[in-house]
Design an enzyme around this catalytic site. Structure first.
Site, PDB file in Angstrom:
ATOM      1  N   GLY A   1      -6.722 -13.325   4.165  1.00 24.17           N
ATOM      2  CA  GLY A   1      -7.628 -13.025   3.098  1.00 24.17           C
ATOM      3  C   GLY A   1      -8.782 -12.194   3.451  1.00 24.17           C
TER       4      GLY A   1
ATOM      5  N   ASP B   1      -0.343  -1.468   2.555  1.00 27.31           N
ATOM      6  CA  ASP B   1      -0.141  -2.521   3.558  1.00 27.31           C
ATOM      7  C   ASP B   1       1.149  -2.987   3.875  1.00 27.31           C
ATOM      8  OD1 ASP B   1      -2.972  -2.793   2.905  1.00 27.31           O
ATOM      9  OD2 ASP B   1      -2.965  -5.049   2.699  1.00 27.31           O
TER      10      ASP B   1
ATOM     11  N   ALA C   1       1.137  -9.009   2.549  1.00 27.47           N
ATOM     12  CA  ALA C   1       2.085  -7.981   3.000  1.00 27.47           C
ATOM     13  C   ALA C   1       2.829  -8.345   3.967  1.00 27.47           C
ATOM     14  CB  ALA C   1       1.692  -6.633   3.185  1.00 27.47           C
ATOM     15  N   ALA C   2       2.257  -9.005   4.996  1.00 28.06           N
ATOM     16  CA  ALA C   2       2.904  -9.733   6.303  1.00 28.06           C
ATOM     17  C   ALA C   2       3.823 -10.913   5.692  1.00 28.06           C
ATOM     18  CB  ALA C   2       2.121  -9.891   7.340  1.00 28.06           C
TER      19      ALA C   2
ATOM     20  N   GLY D   1      -8.273  -8.764   5.036  1.00 29.28           N
ATOM     21  CA  GLY D   1      -8.086  -7.333   4.964  1.00 29.28           C
ATOM     22  C   GLY D   1      -7.359  -7.214   6.229  1.00 29.28           C
TER      23      GLY D   1
END
Ligand code: PMV
Length: 312
Positions: free
Chosen positions: A101, A150, A108-109, A103
């Site tokens: 959280g 992302d 996405a990872a 950025g």
């Protein structure tokens, strides 16, 4: 045990090197994969279940048993639906160093690592388009209508130039060599959306002035493309400092982010800037070589920090 096949998957975090916020106004941005990320392990299990020991106050443990799901559970279900529709009886465990959280592309990872692990467990070979589709489904659960930056970086790796409304939107960049850096981070106050809306209000009060600033930020991004292609860390560090000044002028820095940037520069960083939406979140300091002094200075000052490489 018969049939105890373990699937594995991993994905890097992402970082915006140059061009955040200006990208919303049509300027180019550069994003890169980080050397730190998340890993996922997948094994057979009677009901679909997801465990993330490092997330939440005491870890997450979610079972898809028909009960109401939070966003992580719904994202997990969305990934399974794309990757492995017929057999969803798996236990996936996710772990890794990537902070959540701030950025750095943790959602996405998560999505890409889980998709890869589930596919590996099922003995499926997914191409990049399929991984992108699974990750996009999860990212829509987390972020509504994300730009795709992302999960594209987390899937493809390397460095990408990103420009909204351009065709193609993502262009892989030539990078002469991976560069050493230090990340520091602090909790965010508010969402990316709030940061973007705040800047939109400031822009709309004086559009001509902000548009010139965004054009300049776009020029810094183009110069960054050259610096990465040449492996010129000094030039990239200078660009980071200039970009940070612009982001401060955009009103998205905070006293804590300023303190982290100054601490990194005083400890010898070639340049340092906030990355992503701001209002808290992460800072990147370019070191190109020995990252220890910058890392130690940030930790001594009380910040969370990690050594990483970009562009690998
Ligand atoms: O901090 P992140 O990864 O959410 O990045 C936001 C990037 C912005 O340019 C501020 C917003 C956007 O949509 O491009």
């Amino acid at each position: 045990m018969t049939g105890a096949r373990l699937g594995a998957g991993a994905a890097p975090g992402k970082i915006i090197l140059l061009g955040e916020h200006a990208v919303v106004y049509g300027q180019p941005a550069i994003a890169a994969a980080l050397s730190i990320g998340l890993g996922a392990a997948c094994e057979a299990h009677p009901v679909p279940r997801l465990r993330i020991p490092a997330w939440g106050q005491s870890g997450l443990d979610i079972t898809l048993d028909g009960s109401r799901l939070d966003a992580v559970g719904r994202a997990f279900a969305a990934i399974l639906a794309v990757v492995d529709p017929p057999s969803r009886a798996v236990l996936v465990t996710v772990d890794g160093e990537l902070p959540l959280g701030v950025g750095l592309g943790s959602s996405a990872a998560f999505a890409v690592a889980v998709a890869r692990a589930v596919a590996d467990h099922a003995g499926k070979r997914l191409d990049q388009a399929q991984i992108l589709a699974a990750a996009a489904a999860a990212e829509r659960v987390f972020h509504g209508n994300p730009s795709g930056l992302d999960h594209t970086v987390c899937t493809l790796g390397g460095c990408l130039l990103y420009q909204r409304h351009a065709t193609p939107r993502f262009t892989p960049l030539a990078v002469a060599r991976p560069l050493d850096a230090v990340l520091a981070w602090t909790p965010r106050a508010g969402s990316t959306r709030q940061a973007v809306e705040g800047l939109r209000a400031r822009h709309d009060a004086a559009p001509a002035q902000y548009d010139r600033l965004f054009e300049y930020m776009g020029a810094l991004t183009r110069a960054g493309e050259q610096a990465l292609a040449a492996g010129d860390a000094d030039a990239l560090g200078r660009l980071f400092d200039l970009a940070h000044g612009c982001l401060n002028a955009c009103g998205v820095s905070t006293p804590t982010l300023e303190a982290m940037v100054h601490t990194a520069r005083s400890a010898g960083a070639l340049g340092a800037k906030l990355t992503g939406a701001g209002n808290g979140g992460a800072v990147i300091a370019l070191t190109d070589g020995d990252s220890q002094p910058v890392h130690a200075a940030l930790r001594t000052a009380g910040f969370q920090a990690a050594i990483c490489r970009i562009g690998g």
